[in-house]
Motif scaffolding. Structure first.
Motif, PDB file in Angstrom:
ATOM      1  N   LEU A 245       0.828  -1.203   0.000  1.00  0.00           N
ATOM      2  CA  LEU A 245       0.000   0.000   0.000  1.00  0.00           C
ATOM      3  C   LEU A 245       0.868   1.262   0.000  1.00  0.00           C
ATOM      4  O   LEU A 245       0.525   2.267  -0.620  1.00  0.00           O
ATOM      5  N   PHE A 246       2.000   1.202   0.708  1.00  0.00           N
ATOM      6  CA  PHE A 246       2.942   2.327   0.703  1.00  0.00           C
ATOM      7  C   PHE A 246       3.437   2.620  -0.712  1.00  0.00           C
ATOM      8  O   PHE A 246       3.468   3.781  -1.161  1.00  0.00           O
ATOM      9  N   LEU A 247       3.791   1.575  -1.451  1.00  0.00           N
ATOM     10  CA  LEU A 247       4.291   1.760  -2.809  1.00  0.00           C
ATOM     11  C   LEU A 247       3.228   2.356  -3.726  1.00  0.00           C
ATOM     12  O   LEU A 247       3.520   3.221  -4.566  1.00  0.00           O
ATOM     13  N   ILE A 248       1.979   1.908  -3.548  1.00  0.00           N
ATOM     14  CA  ILE A 248       0.886   2.417  -4.379  1.00  0.00           C
ATOM     15  C   ILE A 248       0.550   3.859  -4.003  1.00  0.00           C
ATOM     16  O   ILE A 248       0.428   4.742  -4.859  1.00  0.00           O
ATOM     17  N   GLU A 249       0.402   4.114  -2.709  1.00  0.00           N
ATOM     18  CA  GLU A 249      -0.049   5.426  -2.251  1.00  0.00           C
ATOM     19  C   GLU A 249       1.006   6.515  -2.470  1.00  0.00           C
ATOM     20  O   GLU A 249       0.665   7.689  -2.597  1.00  0.00           O
ATOM     21  N   THR A 250       2.271   6.129  -2.504  1.00  0.00           N
ATOM     22  CA  THR A 250       3.328   7.106  -2.776  1.00  0.00           C
ATOM     23  C   THR A 250       3.697   7.121  -4.254  1.00  0.00           C
ATOM     24  O   THR A 250       4.673   7.749  -4.640  1.00  0.00           O
ATOM     25  N   GLN A 251       2.913   6.388  -5.078  1.00  0.00           N
ATOM     26  CA  GLN A 251       3.057   6.354  -6.530  1.00  0.00           C
ATOM     27  C   GLN A 251       4.415   5.835  -6.985  1.00  0.00           C
ATOM     28  O   GLN A 251       4.883   6.164  -8.084  1.00  0.00           O
ATOM     29  N   ARG A 252       5.043   5.025  -6.162  1.00  0.00           N
ATOM     30  CA  ARG A 252       6.254   4.347  -6.604  1.00  0.00           C
ATOM     31  C   ARG A 252       5.916   3.208  -7.544  1.00  0.00           C
ATOM     32  O   ARG A 252       6.739   2.793  -8.353  1.00  0.00           O
ATOM     33  N   GLU A 253       4.711   2.678  -7.394  1.00  0.00           N
ATOM     34  CA  GLU A 253       4.181   1.662  -8.305  1.00  0.00           C
ATOM     35  C   GLU A 253       2.736   2.016  -8.616  1.00  0.00           C
ATOM     36  O   GLU A 253       1.996   2.447  -7.734  1.00  0.00           O
ATOM     37  N   ARG A 254       2.322   1.812  -9.850  1.00  0.00           N
ATOM     38  CA  ARG A 254       0.934   2.047 -10.222  1.00  0.00           C
ATOM     39  C   ARG A 254       0.164   0.738 -10.344  1.00  0.00           C
ATOM     40  O   ARG A 254      -1.062   0.711 -10.221  1.00  0.00           O
ATOM     41  N   ASP A 255       0.865  -0.341 -10.596  1.00  0.00           N
ATOM     42  CA  ASP A 255       0.248  -1.652 -10.745  1.00  0.00           C
ATOM     43  C   ASP A 255       0.345  -2.410  -9.430  1.00  0.00           C
ATOM     44  O   ASP A 255       1.437  -2.550  -8.865  1.00  0.00           O
ATOM     45  N   LEU A 256      -0.794  -2.876  -8.918  1.00  0.00           N
ATOM     46  CA  LEU A 256      -0.794  -3.541  -7.613  1.00  0.00           C
ATOM     47  C   LEU A 256       0.011  -4.826  -7.629  1.00  0.00           C
ATOM     48  O   LEU A 256       0.705  -5.152  -6.669  1.00  0.00           O
ATOM     49  N   GLY A 257      -0.075  -5.572  -8.740  1.00  0.00           N
ATOM     50  CA  GLY A 257       0.703  -6.804  -8.827  1.00  0.00           C
ATOM     51  C   GLY A 257       2.190  -6.537  -8.718  1.00  0.00           C
ATOM     52  O   GLY A 257       2.926  -7.263  -8.041  1.00  0.00           O
ATOM     53  N   ALA A 258       2.658  -5.465  -9.384  1.00  0.00           N
ATOM     54  CA  ALA A 258       4.073  -5.108  -9.309  1.00  0.00           C
ATOM     55  C   ALA A 258       4.445  -4.661  -7.901  1.00  0.00           C
ATOM     56  O   ALA A 258       5.547  -4.947  -7.411  1.00  0.00           O
ATOM     57  N   ALA A 259       3.519  -3.957  -7.233  1.00  0.00           N
ATOM     58  CA  ALA A 259       3.780  -3.510  -5.860  1.00  0.00           C
ATOM     59  C   ALA A 259       3.928  -4.696  -4.924  1.00  0.00           C
ATOM     60  O   ALA A 259       4.798  -4.703  -4.051  1.00  0.00           O
ATOM     61  N   VAL A 260       3.067  -5.702  -5.101  1.00  0.00           N
ATOM     62  CA  VAL A 260       3.143  -6.901  -4.254  1.00  0.00           C
ATOM     63  C   VAL A 260       4.468  -7.623  -4.459  1.00  0.00           C
ATOM     64  O   VAL A 260       5.127  -8.052  -3.508  1.00  0.00           O
TER      65      VAL A 260
END
Length: 424
Positions: free
Chosen positions: A338-353
């Motif tokens: 969620l940190f990666l998504i919310e800080t826009q370091r990742e836009r794709d949830l699968g990639a963030a996971v």
């Protein structure tokens, strides 16, 4: 494919039904939901009521600050149901006095979201004189509860024997194996053909126990997917409960233990569940508002291949290793994703996971940003605890801890100057 399914309990999912035969993993799935809520939200924001009546499975929740009530014995079920009705009426009075029609618009700070888990619906039927009385209670609580910040997760073996009136209030279905195709629609809201057309496996075609344990078909709005949920082990349950704050000693007038807690701040912005793109082709993932209570469900996607159900039954052990250390903890991976998504370091949830799974090799700057994120979200108390989680080191753990703490403190000290410069 390992992934996360995430939905908000505000302006998204109203109530959830989890159905299937005994020992198919219903409690396991709901535990993941409840643990994600308590990990991401303070007790002043979310309270949990558990109507179990089956024994001691949820006894460890009793002393926790997030716990509103736990009914463990059959004779405790009816008083708990009456207490829920009284709570709904109490909330009605508060909102009416405040001139607010919906809980989402209320800003008084004394009405946290109340999430009610009914582990087995038949136990509620035994607590009331007739089945009709249970149906009426369910319809009243589910229909009216939405406006007063109350959400239900209803667990049972099969919804086929219950009326459609209250079932129409369910917006998200999770169904494991059912023995007959006639039971697909009552337990998912879609018939067998509709489920197959949308690329998922109908519950009647899922494998039974033991090989099908943890495999559910999810139907939520227009999305349908068949998922395998990892086992939450006893060791992981104990670790997560240990992280939850205990209830503080209450004064007589503080019935719900809310004094001194920060008021929740929820948003009314509409949202959709966050899913990996491969789970719902054509759907553009959107993030729920940061303050909306989120339910995060780790899962693996199961795709039907020429009707060969044996492929569904293969355990996903490689994708879901047992949790042994904080570095492998599922809650930590969820928080980092969620940190990666919310800080826009990742836009794709699968990639963030995937990136969260490899966070042990993350650069120092990213770890420091995660530590600050934890502090800002009030998931930790102080820089030292944030560093422990971001670097997975113990407090006072030599030069690594010292240098990491210094980096975080430096970046935090620089933030006001950066914000002032930007504003100017």
């Amino acid at each position: 494919r390992a992934s996360l399914s995430c939905g908000a309990l505000v302006n998204d999912i109203n109530h959830i039904a989890v159905t299937g035969q005994s020992d198919m993993g219903k409690d396991n799935v709901v535990r993941s939901m409840l643990f994600s809520l308590t990990a991401l939200h303070r007790p002043s924001e979310v309270q949990v009521c558990i109507l179990d009546g089956k024994g001691l499975d949820f006894s460890d929740w009793l002393p926790k600050a997030h716990t509103w009530r736990v009914a463990r014995r059959p004779e405790e079920i009816k008083p708990a149901m009456e207490a829920l009705t009284e709570e709904r009426e109490r909330r009605f009075g508060i909102l009416d006095k405040a001139g607010v029609k919906k809980w989402e618009k209320y800003t008084g700070g004394d009405l946290p979201l109340l999430v009610v888990y009914i582990s087995e619906l038949s136990l509620l039927a035994d607590a009331l004189p007739t089945r009709a009385a249970l149906e009426q209670w369910l319809n009243s609580e589910l229909a009216a509860g939405r406006a007063f910040g109350i959400r239900f997760i209803v667990g049972t073996q099969n919804l086929s024997n219950y009326g459609t009136r209250w079932r129409s209030q369910i917006s998200c279905f999770l169904a494991t194996f059912q023995p007959d195709a006639s039971q697909d629609a009552p337990n998912t809201g879609l018939d067998t053909k509709q489920i197959r057309e949308r690329g998922a496996i109908p519950p009647s075609q899922l494998p039974g126990a033991p090989i099908g344990k943890g495999v559910f078909t999810l139907a939520c709005g227009g999305m349908v997917a068949t998922l395998r949920f990892p086992l939450v082990t006893d060791e992981e349950i104990a670790a997560r409960l240990h992280r939850m704050p205990d209830r503080v000693e209450q004064v007589d007038d503080d019935e719900f233990g809310l004094f001194g807690m920060e008021a929740p701040a929820f948003t009314s912005t509409p949202t959709v569940p966050v899913v990996a793109p491969e789970q719902a082709p054509g759907l553009v993932p959107q993030r729920a508002p940061e303050s909306a209570p989120k339910v995060v469900m780790p899962s693996s996607v199961v795709a039907p291949v020429s009707g060969e159900m044996a492929r569904v039954a293969e355990p996903a052990t490689a994708a879901t290793p047992p949790v042994a250390t904080p570095a492998d903890d599922l809650v930590e991976r969820t928080s980092y994703s969620l940190f990666l998504i919310e800080t826009q370091r990742e836009r794709d949830l699968g990639a963030a996971v995937a990136r969260a799974g490899a966070r042990a090799s993350a650069p120092e700057e990213e770890r420091a940003a995660y530590a600050i994120y934890l502090i800002d979200k009030k998931q930790v108390d102080g820089v030292s605890r944030a560093v422990e989680r971001a670097w997975h080191v113990k407090r006072g753990g030599g030069s690594t801890f010292k240098n990491a703490k210094a980096l975080v403190e430096t970046l935090m000290a620089q933030r006001p100057a950066v914000q002032t410069t930007t504003a100017a």
